[in-house]
Structures are given as structure tokens and as C-alpha cells.
Design a protein around this motif. Structure first.
Motif, PDB file in Angstrom:
ATOM      1  N   ILE B  72       0.837  -1.197   0.000  1.00 13.23           N
ATOM      2  CA  ILE B  72       0.000   0.000   0.000  1.00 13.23           C
ATOM      3  C   ILE B  72       0.870   1.245   0.000  1.00 13.23           C
ATOM      4  O   ILE B  72       0.636   2.192  -0.765  1.00 13.23           O
ATOM      5  CB  ILE B  72      -0.934  -0.012   1.218  1.00 13.23           C
ATOM      6  CG1 ILE B  72      -1.881  -1.201   1.130  1.00 13.23           C
ATOM      7  CG2 ILE B  72      -1.709   1.271   1.303  1.00 13.23           C
ATOM      8  CD1 ILE B  72      -2.827  -1.297   2.283  1.00 13.23           C
ATOM      9  N   VAL B  73       1.871   1.247   0.871  1.00 17.40           N
ATOM     10  CA  VAL B  73       2.749   2.419   0.926  1.00 17.40           C
ATOM     11  C   VAL B  73       3.448   2.625  -0.411  1.00 17.40           C
ATOM     12  O   VAL B  73       3.570   3.746  -0.904  1.00 17.40           O
ATOM     13  CB  VAL B  73       3.768   2.249   2.061  1.00 17.40           C
ATOM     14  CG1 VAL B  73       4.826   3.299   1.991  1.00 17.40           C
ATOM     15  CG2 VAL B  73       3.067   2.319   3.391  1.00 17.40           C
ATOM     16  N   TYR B  76       1.120   4.088  -2.862  1.00 14.61           N
ATOM     17  CA  TYR B  76       0.900   5.493  -2.543  1.00 14.61           C
ATOM     18  C   TYR B  76       2.032   6.344  -3.077  1.00 14.61           C
ATOM     19  O   TYR B  76       1.820   7.444  -3.600  1.00 14.61           O
ATOM     20  CB  TYR B  76       0.751   5.678  -1.034  1.00 14.61           C
ATOM     21  CG  TYR B  76       0.629   7.116  -0.602  1.00 14.61           C
ATOM     22  CD1 TYR B  76       1.683   7.779  -0.002  1.00 14.61           C
ATOM     23  CD2 TYR B  76      -0.548   7.821  -0.818  1.00 14.61           C
ATOM     24  CE1 TYR B  76       1.567   9.094   0.391  1.00 14.61           C
ATOM     25  CE2 TYR B  76      -0.670   9.132  -0.435  1.00 14.61           C
ATOM     26  CZ  TYR B  76       0.391   9.773   0.170  1.00 14.61           C
ATOM     27  OH  TYR B  76       0.283  11.080   0.556  1.00 14.61           O
ATOM     28  N   ARG B  85      -5.163  10.316  -2.895  1.00 15.91           N
ATOM     29  CA  ARG B  85      -5.031   9.029  -2.266  1.00 15.91           C
ATOM     30  C   ARG B  85      -5.130   7.932  -3.306  1.00 15.91           C
ATOM     31  O   ARG B  85      -5.511   8.171  -4.447  1.00 15.91           O
ATOM     32  CB  ARG B  85      -6.090   8.848  -1.196  1.00 15.91           C
ATOM     33  CG  ARG B  85      -7.509   8.942  -1.721  1.00 15.91           C
ATOM     34  CD  ARG B  85      -8.485   8.763  -0.588  1.00 15.91           C
ATOM     35  NE  ARG B  85      -9.825   8.506  -1.071  1.00 15.91           N
ATOM     36  CZ  ARG B  85     -10.774   7.977  -0.328  1.00 15.91           C
ATOM     37  NH1 ARG B  85     -10.512   7.638   0.920  1.00 15.91           N
ATOM     38  NH2 ARG B  85     -11.970   7.783  -0.814  1.00 15.91           N
ATOM     39  N   SER B 106      -3.268  -2.452  -6.328  1.00  9.81           N
ATOM     40  CA  SER B 106      -3.901  -1.141  -6.390  1.00  9.81           C
ATOM     41  C   SER B 106      -4.705  -1.025  -7.673  1.00  9.81           C
ATOM     42  O   SER B 106      -4.410  -1.665  -8.675  1.00  9.81           O
ATOM     43  CB  SER B 106      -2.854  -0.036  -6.315  1.00  9.81           C
ATOM     44  OG  SER B 106      -2.127  -0.009  -7.503  1.00  9.81           O
ATOM     45  N   TYR B 143      -8.805  -1.085   0.204  1.00 12.92           N
ATOM     46  CA  TYR B 143      -8.051  -0.214   1.084  1.00 12.92           C
ATOM     47  C   TYR B 143      -7.995   1.173   0.476  1.00 12.92           C
ATOM     48  O   TYR B 143      -8.187   1.353  -0.717  1.00 12.92           O
ATOM     49  CB  TYR B 143      -6.636  -0.740   1.317  1.00 12.92           C
ATOM     50  CG  TYR B 143      -5.725  -0.710   0.104  1.00 12.92           C
ATOM     51  CD1 TYR B 143      -5.494  -1.846  -0.633  1.00 12.92           C
ATOM     52  CD2 TYR B 143      -5.074   0.458  -0.283  1.00 12.92           C
ATOM     53  CE1 TYR B 143      -4.662  -1.827  -1.716  1.00 12.92           C
ATOM     54  CE2 TYR B 143      -4.244   0.484  -1.372  1.00 12.92           C
ATOM     55  CZ  TYR B 143      -4.034  -0.666  -2.075  1.00 12.92           C
ATOM     56  OH  TYR B 143      -3.192  -0.648  -3.159  1.00 12.92           O
ATOM     57  N   THR B 145      -5.632   5.034   1.154  1.00 15.41           N
ATOM     58  CA  THR B 145      -4.688   5.773   1.985  1.00 15.41           C
ATOM     59  C   THR B 145      -5.365   7.061   2.410  1.00 15.41           C
ATOM     60  O   THR B 145      -6.363   7.477   1.843  1.00 15.41           O
ATOM     61  CB  THR B 145      -3.419   6.101   1.204  1.00 15.41           C
ATOM     62  OG1 THR B 145      -3.790   6.869   0.060  1.00 15.41           O
ATOM     63  CG2 THR B 145      -2.758   4.832   0.742  1.00 15.41           C
ATOM     64  N   HIS B 147      -6.372   9.652   5.983  1.00 14.36           N
ATOM     65  CA  HIS B 147      -6.759   9.357   7.356  1.00 14.36           C
ATOM     66  C   HIS B 147      -8.239   9.532   7.635  1.00 14.36           C
ATOM     67  O   HIS B 147      -8.687   9.394   8.754  1.00 14.36           O
ATOM     68  CB  HIS B 147      -5.980  10.269   8.307  1.00 14.36           C
ATOM     69  CG  HIS B 147      -6.347  11.705   8.121  1.00 14.36           C
ATOM     70  ND1 HIS B 147      -7.186  12.373   8.940  1.00 14.36           N
ATOM     71  CD2 HIS B 147      -5.999  12.590   7.160  1.00 14.36           C
ATOM     72  CE1 HIS B 147      -7.328  13.616   8.519  1.00 14.36           C
ATOM     73  NE2 HIS B 147      -6.619  13.767   7.446  1.00 14.36           N
ATOM     74  N   THR B 171      -7.898   1.546   6.157  1.00 13.06           N
ATOM     75  CA  THR B 171      -7.263   2.832   5.862  1.00 13.06           C
ATOM     76  C   THR B 171      -5.866   2.840   6.432  1.00 13.06           C
ATOM     77  O   THR B 171      -5.628   2.386   7.548  1.00 13.06           O
ATOM     78  CB  THR B 171      -8.008   4.021   6.498  1.00 13.06           C
ATOM     79  OG1 THR B 171      -8.158   3.729   7.883  1.00 13.06           O
ATOM     80  CG2 THR B 171      -9.333   4.262   5.875  1.00 13.06           C
ATOM     81  N   VAL B 172      -4.957   3.373   5.636  1.00 12.09           N
ATOM     82  CA  VAL B 172      -3.579   3.523   6.069  1.00 12.09           C
ATOM     83  C   VAL B 172      -3.275   5.007   5.985  1.00 12.09           C
ATOM     84  O   VAL B 172      -3.364   5.593   4.914  1.00 12.09           O
ATOM     85  CB  VAL B 172      -2.633   2.732   5.151  1.00 12.09           C
ATOM     86  CG1 VAL B 172      -1.203   2.950   5.561  1.00 12.09           C
ATOM     87  CG2 VAL B 172      -2.990   1.267   5.180  1.00 12.09           C
ATOM     88  N   ASP B 173      -2.925   5.581   7.087  1.00 15.17           N
ATOM     89  CA  ASP B 173      -2.768   7.023   7.088  1.00 15.17           C
ATOM     90  C   ASP B 173      -1.369   7.404   6.656  1.00 15.17           C
ATOM     91  O   ASP B 173      -0.456   7.490   7.468  1.00 15.17           O
ATOM     92  CB  ASP B 173      -3.061   7.548   8.499  1.00 15.17           C
ATOM     93  CG  ASP B 173      -2.931   9.047   8.542  1.00 15.17           C
ATOM     94  OD1 ASP B 173      -2.915   9.662   7.461  1.00 15.17           O
ATOM     95  OD2 ASP B 173      -2.840   9.596   9.638  1.00 15.17           O
ATOM     96  N   THR B 174      -1.206   7.636   5.359  1.00 12.50           N
ATOM     97  CA  THR B 174       0.119   7.984   4.882  1.00 12.50           C
ATOM     98  C   THR B 174       0.429   9.452   5.065  1.00 12.50           C
ATOM     99  O   THR B 174       1.555   9.878   4.857  1.00 12.50           O
ATOM    100  CB  THR B 174       0.235   7.648   3.394  1.00 12.50           C
ATOM    101  OG1 THR B 174      -0.971   8.057   2.767  1.00 12.50           O
ATOM    102  CG2 THR B 174       0.427   6.174   3.196  1.00 12.50           C
TER     103      THR B 174
END
Lengths: 380, 327
Positions: B72-73, B76, B85, B106, B143, B145, B147, B171-174
């Protein structure tokens, strides 16, 4: 006491990266001539390879996949990868080969060859094209730079690997094959090595001539078949943040597999594989010796025949008769077929790898034993 | 961090105002009871959608593998210009007690103020390709990204509920709000006054991290880049690894020692459970008669030396063979 450890030539840590650009660009840098001095892998790729083997490959099966990335000066950067399906749905008798529990090198070799033969090449290619096209949509580097394969106790020097790597290196100068050893990794430390074919071997493969003369001309020994390229792992800043996050959140206990003393099983397996290979090698040597003997015998026979001919001719001349026609010697004495030298080279290479692994292993274990001794002495 | 998994007895129609638009985010107090059936709904519709098979399949725990988060990162970091996002599909397996997410990819999408477009064709194609490699993985959810959960999330969630029963949203808070990269998982539940306009609420789930053994070792290695200035590390050689592992144990031991000294000097109050652990730790060093230990040690060392000798012998043999053949 025999020497405890020689320089094993395994990947030396190189903590200084060149001041080249970070690996997010999409272009291809550097000329095609420069050999690859270093392989830089993203942490993501390592995790993906580990996951792929864990889920899809059990026992003696090899899992394979494609590496994507780009080339920057003399560094090969691998930024992503995707796995390859092992076999298509329509090969019924692949399953029976994979049910074997006792790993014997012959059958293992056959397994790999079976895999490659039974895989429907067209379907595999289609899969690959589809995958790369889709990955391009999400801005992932779609440049093919190599492939990876898992290995069973270090046995990966096979004809199939050689052929695949040759075709890769022929198409893309800087490609490497990443060999991932899951069993060694489970013992405590990640075992990932990058190999390329040496230029000498590339030459020979290009000629497709594996006779003894050609190999002798190329001056190829088993040590010069593969060259190992040092690997570094690089992560972006955001991934580092992720790692910190994971460390905080996941309170998984540290695994101390590496310091376990009870690993003789692993050693036993390695030794058994080594013995099998040495057997193969000795058979090969016997074959070669027979061939040499046959050739020399034939030479002698040829000489004798020639001499007799000459004598007869002289006699005939002295009697005034026409000499016998010169007969084509090569038709009378068919030279015996020289055995393929490539196989023995491969076996020698494999034996070499096994020996290296064993030496690394014993070095580690000796260290651990001495530590245990120190601990006991302190107690007493 | 773990929300209690006891099912609350409150009905899903909580007294929170049933607004048609933005669903409440993770601050919802009680987890919905296991009998929350209906799927996500787009706002302004008051008809319930098709009934879903029972409660959230697999309890309230989501187990993530680190490879997902790294993926995911990475996606992103590779997002298109102007995209705030990225979103993608989550794949994995479901079992009785939890949902295990093992893979993801993705999906390109476009998001603007008033509309959102997701390339579902692409998602389907990728899923087919992935299925060829791992036929056991199912679509579990998606998913994103960032927040916050936005209104577009509801729509996207509805797309995904067509693919999977009761999808999970991760959710991944980048953007690193609050200085942390928070990773949260949600499932959607209906809320509102029954009979009137129904809205959607995202209720949080417990997120746990699952590792295979080899993954754990891989993550440990990759984590080392946090400490190096160029974020680069090499793979270490055999003895260095042993040295590293023993250094770690030494650190752990010194922490424990420090604690013991603190307790002795009265700085920290003694805790009996820790004391018991310490006792068992100290007693775990086996007490072996010195002679026996000598014999064991020597025989092991002899074995290893013999094997090394054999390996070297074999190597010189094949080198000799090479020379002879090439004469």
C-alpha cells in the motif's frame, strides 16, 4: 585442527550507496555494457518473495516469479515483483510428481523440467503480458530485469536455470536471478543471493556448443559459471515509518532461531544431497574415462590400419601391382561420441554450492558452540 | 487499541442522527451487534438493499500481513500527479474467527469534488491474474490511503460489496497525522431510524498483525534500514549474523538486569510475576556436569570440523577433476 572457516565469498555488506538518483524514476540509465556491480532490492520485494513461497510452494516445489525494476549506472534496482503461476489447470500428471516426500536430486531435477515442459508456454506468456500491462497502469516499473526462484537446500544449479538465465541475460544485459532459500531463512537469517552468468559462459551458450573442445577453449571451470552479485536492501522513508509503526504495534516475540544449537537435521540433509551429487559426479567421471579410453584405443587402431596399409602398398609396389586406394579412415573408424561436458560442469557447480553452504553452516555452529561453552564455564 | 469483542446488545439503529451524507468515522462507541445484516447504502435511498449472509463473517478480527502494508505504501508513493489518495483491492482468506488479508493490488481511480470513478474492469482482470497464482485468495474488501473516510468511500464501498459479501475497508494514514501512521479497518453497518432514510456507518474492527516465521525474519532484516543513514543495508555474512543475534540477547539481558537493580535499590516496586519470569529465566540455563558437557562439546566440535574437512576435500577433488579433464 583444520582451519575453521575460509572466506566464503558470500554477499559482503556494502553500506555506502552511490550518490545516484533514488530508484523511483522510470527511465533506463547506464549503457548496456557495464556489468552489474550491485543489486538493490526494495523491502517490498523481499516480503513478496517470502510470502509467495510460504503460500504456494511447499516441499520440493520451486516457486518462480518475475522481477521488475530499472538499471541505474552499475546498479540494478529491483522495485517490484510478481509471482508466476506454477502450472496450468490442464496437466493431470503434474500432481503425482509433486507428492514425493523424499527429496532425491534426480527426481527433483525431473520435477523442474516437468514443470517447465508442462507449463503451457503461451498461457504463461499471456499471463506475463497481462500482468505487466496492468502494472503499468498503476505506475509500477514494468521493465523486466530478472527473475527469482526458490531453492531446496541450495540445489539450484540445473540446466533449466542455466537456460532461463541465459535467455534473460541475452535479452537484457543486466538481468539477475535471485535465489531465495526458505529453509535457511527459517533458521534465522534471510538467505537471498543474486547470480549472473559470467561473460565466458555467455559466449559458450551463444555458440550452443558444449563439446569438450569448445569448453576447453573457453577455459571454463565450475567456479566461473556463475558470479554472485552483492545485494543491498533499500527502503523509502515512508516504508521506514511503516516499520516503526509495525514494531510498536505488533508485540511478536523475537525469534531466536538463529541461536538454536539443535540444527543437525539441516546439516544431515545437506550432506545427503551432497553425497548424491558426488555419486552422480563419479558416474560422470567414469563415463568420461571410458570415452577417453575408447578414443585412444581408436587412435591406436587407426595407426595400425594405416601402417598395414602402407606395408601392403609397398609390397604391391614391389610386385608391380597398383596400390590400393586410400580409404577414408574416418568412415572405417567412427569416433566415439564425446560425452556432454555441460552436465558435469553443472554437477561440479552444484557440489561447490553445497560445500559452501555446509561451510557457512559449520562456521556458525562452531561459534554458537563456543558461546555455549563460555556460558557453562561461567556457571561453574 | 483493541476494541472489546463482546457483542453489544444495542440494536444497530443507534440513536445517532441518521444523516444521509457522511458516515461517522471511527469514533463510534459501541460495536454493532452481530445481527447487523443489511449492506452499505448510497444516501438518499430509503430502500434496504439485498440481505447479506448473516453477521460479519469471521468475527471482529482482521489479521494483516506486513507485505500488504508495504504494498500500500509503495503504491501510494507511485500515485499519479494530483491524486490525493490511492485505493486498491484486498485479497485473502476467511475463517471462522478472523479474516486474514494476504495480498493486495492497487486499482486506478479518479476522484474529484463531486464524483469518483473506479476502474472495476481493471480490478476484475487483476483478480483473475492473481487467482492463477494463488487460487485460494478471495476478494475481501478494499483499502485507501489517507486518514479520513470520505463520502466517496461509501460509493466505493458499495462497488466492492458487489464483489464480496460484507467487504472490509482498510485505511492507512500515509499523511502521518498525529505523527503516526495509523492503520484501521472498518466494516460498514446500517444505521438510522428504521423506516426512514438509512445511512451507513463504518464500524471499526480489531487489526492484528500476522506473520509467518520467515516473514518475521524478513521484516526484522528490513527494519534495520531505519537505522542506517542511507536507508541501505547489506546482507550480513554467517558469523556476523550470530554476532548480531547475540548482541540482541545481550541488550535484552541488560534491560532485565537494569530492572533488577532498580528493584533492589528501591526505585521500582517489585512485581511478582516479573520476578517469577526472572526465576524461570535463570533456571533455564541447564546445569550439566562439567565432564559431560566437555564430552558433548567436543563431539559436536569434532563433527563440525569433520564436515568442514570433507567439504573442503570435495571441493579440491572437483577442482582437480576439472584440471585433469582440461589437460
Amino acid at each position: 585442527m583444520a582451519s575453521r572457516k575460509e572466506g566464503t565469498g558470500s554477499a559482503t555488506p556494502s553500506s555506502s550507496s552511490t550518490s545516484g538518483p533514488a530508484g523511483k524514476g522510470k527511465g533506463k540509465g547506464g549503457s548496456g555494457d557495464s556489468a552489474v556491480k550491485q543489486v538493490q532490492i526494495d523491502g517490498l520485494v523481499v516480503l513478496k518473495i517470502i510470502k509467495h513461497y510460504q503460500e504456494e510452494g511447499q516441499g520440493t516445489e520451486v516457486v518462480q516469479g518475475v522481477l521488475l525494476g530499472l538499471v541505474v549506472e552499475d546498479r540494478l534496482e529491483i522495485t517490484n515483483c510478481f509471482p508466476f503461476p506454477q502450472h496450468t489447470e490442464d496437466d493431470a500428471d503434474f500432481d503425482e510428481a509433486s507428492h514425493e516426500h523424499v527429496p532425491i536430486p534426480f527426481k527433483f531435477l525431473k520435477n523442474i523440467l516437468n514443470t517447465l515442459e508442462k507449463t503451457n508456454w503461451r498461457a504463461a506468456q499471456k499471463y506475463q503480458m497481462e500482468m505487466m500491462r496492468s502494472l503499468r497502469h498503476v505506475n509500477i516499473d514494468h521493465l523486466h530485469v530478472g527473475w527469482y526462484q526458490s531453492t531446496y537446500y541450495g540445489s539450484f544449479v540445473t540446466r533449466a536455470l542455466l537456460d532461463s538465465q541465459f535467455s534473460y541475460q541475452h535479452a537484457i544485459e543486466e538481468s539477475v536471478v535471485l535465489i531465495y532459500d526458505p529453509i535457511k531463512t527459517a533458521q534465522g537469517s534471510l538467505s537471498l543471493k543474486a547470480y549472473r552468468l559470467t561473460p565466458k559462459l555467455m559466449e559458450v551458450c551463444k555458440e550452443k556448443d558444449f563439446s569438450p573442445e569448445a569448453l576447453k577453449k573457453g577455459n571454463i571451470t565450475f567456479e566461473h559459471m556463475f558470479e554472485e552479485v552483492p545485494i543491498v536492501i533499500k527502503n523509502s522513508h515512508l516504508i521506514n515509518v511503516l516499520m516503526w509503526e509495525l514494531e510498536k504495534k505488533s508485540a511478536v516475540a523475537d525469534k531466536h532461531e538463529l541461536l538454536s544449537l539443535a540444527s543437525s537435521n539441516h546439516l544431515g540433509k545437506n550432506l545427503q544431497l551432497l553425497m548424491d551429487r558426488v555419486d552422480e559426479m563419479s558416474q560422470d567421471i567414469v563415463k568420461y574415462n571410458t570415452y577417453m579410453r575408447n578414443t585412444s584405443k581408436q587412435q591406436q587402431q587407426k595407426h595400425q590400419y594405416q601402417q598395414r596399409r602402407q606395408q601392403e602398398n609397398m609390397q604391391r609396389q614391389s610386385r608391380g601391382e597398383p596400390p590400393l586406394p586410400e580409404e577414408d579412415l574416418s568412415k572405417l573408424f567412427k569416433p566415439p561420441q564425446p560425452p556432454a561436458r555441460m552436465d558435469s560442469l553443472l554437477i561440479a557447480g552444484q557440489i561447490n554450492t553445497y560445500c559452501q553452504n555446509i561451510k557457512e553452516f559449520t562456521a556458525q555452529n562452531l561459534g554458537k558452540l563456543f558461546m555455549a561453552q563460555a556460558l557453562q564455564e561461567y556457571n561453574n | 487499541m483493541a476494541t472489546p469483542t463482546v457483542p453489544a446488545s444495542a440494536p444497530p439503529a443507534a440513536p445517532a442522527p441518521a444523516t444521509a451524507a457522511a458516515p461517522a468515522s471511527a469514533s463510534a462507541p459501541a460495536p454493532a451487534s452481530p445481527t447487523a445484516p443489511a449492506p452499505a447504502q448510497t444516501p438518499a435511498q430509503s430502500l434496504p438493499g439485498p440481505a447479506l449472509p448473516g453477521p460479519f463473517p469471521g468475527g471482529r478480527v482482521v489479521r494483516l500481513h506486513p507485505v500488504i502494508l508495504a504494498s500500500i505504501v509503495d503504491s501510494y508513493e507511485r500515485r499519479n500527479e494530483g491524486a490525493a489518495r490511492v485505493i486498491g483491492t484486498l485479497l485473502g482468506t476467511v475463517d471462522k474467527h478472523s479474516v486474514e488479508v494476504t495480498n493486495c493490488f492497487s486499482v486506478p481511480h479518479n476522484e474529484s469534488e463531486d464524483e469518483v470513478a473506479v476502474d472495476m474492469e481493471f480490478a476484475k482482470n487483476m483478480y483473475e491474474l492473481h487467482k492463477k497464482v494463488s487460487p485460494n485468495e478471495l476478494i475481501l474488501g478494499w483499502y485507501a490511503t489517507g486518514h479520513d473516510i470520505t463520502e466517496h468511500s461509501v460509493l466505493i464501498h458499495e462497488y466492492y460489496s458487489r464483489e464480496a459479501p460484507n467487504p472490509i475497508h482498510l485505511t492507512v494514514d500515509t499523511s502521518l497525522q498525529n505523527g503516526r501512521m495509523s492503520i484501521k479497518a472498518y466494516v460498514s453497518t446500517l444505521m438510522g431510524v428504521p423506516g426512514r432514510t438509512m445511512g451507513v456507518m463504518f464500524t471499526p474492527l480489531t487489526v492484528k498483525y500476522a506473520y509467518y516465521d520467515t516473514e518475521r525474519i524478513g521484516v526484522d532484516l528490513i527494519m534495520k534500514t531505519c537505522f542506517s543513514p542511507n536507508r541501505v543495508i547489506g546482507l550480513s555474512s554467517d558469523l556476523q549474523q550470530v554476532g548480531g543475534a547475540s548482541a540482541r540477547i545481550q541488550d535484552a539481558l541488560s534491560t532485565v538486569l537494569q530492572y533488577a537493580e532498580d528493584v533492589l535499590s528501591g526505585k521500582v516496586s517489585a512485581d511478582n510475576t516479573v520476578g517469577r519470569f526472572l526465576m524461570s529465566l535463570v533456571n533455564q540455563v541447564p546445569k550439566i556436569v562439567p565432564d559431560d558437557f566437555e564430552t558433548m562439546l567436543n563431539s559436536n566440535i569434532n563433527d563440525l570440523l569433520m564436515v568442514t574437512y570433507l567439504a573442503n576435500l570435495t571441493q579440491s577433488q572437483i577442482a582437480l577433476n576439472e584440471k585433469l579433464v582440461n589437460l
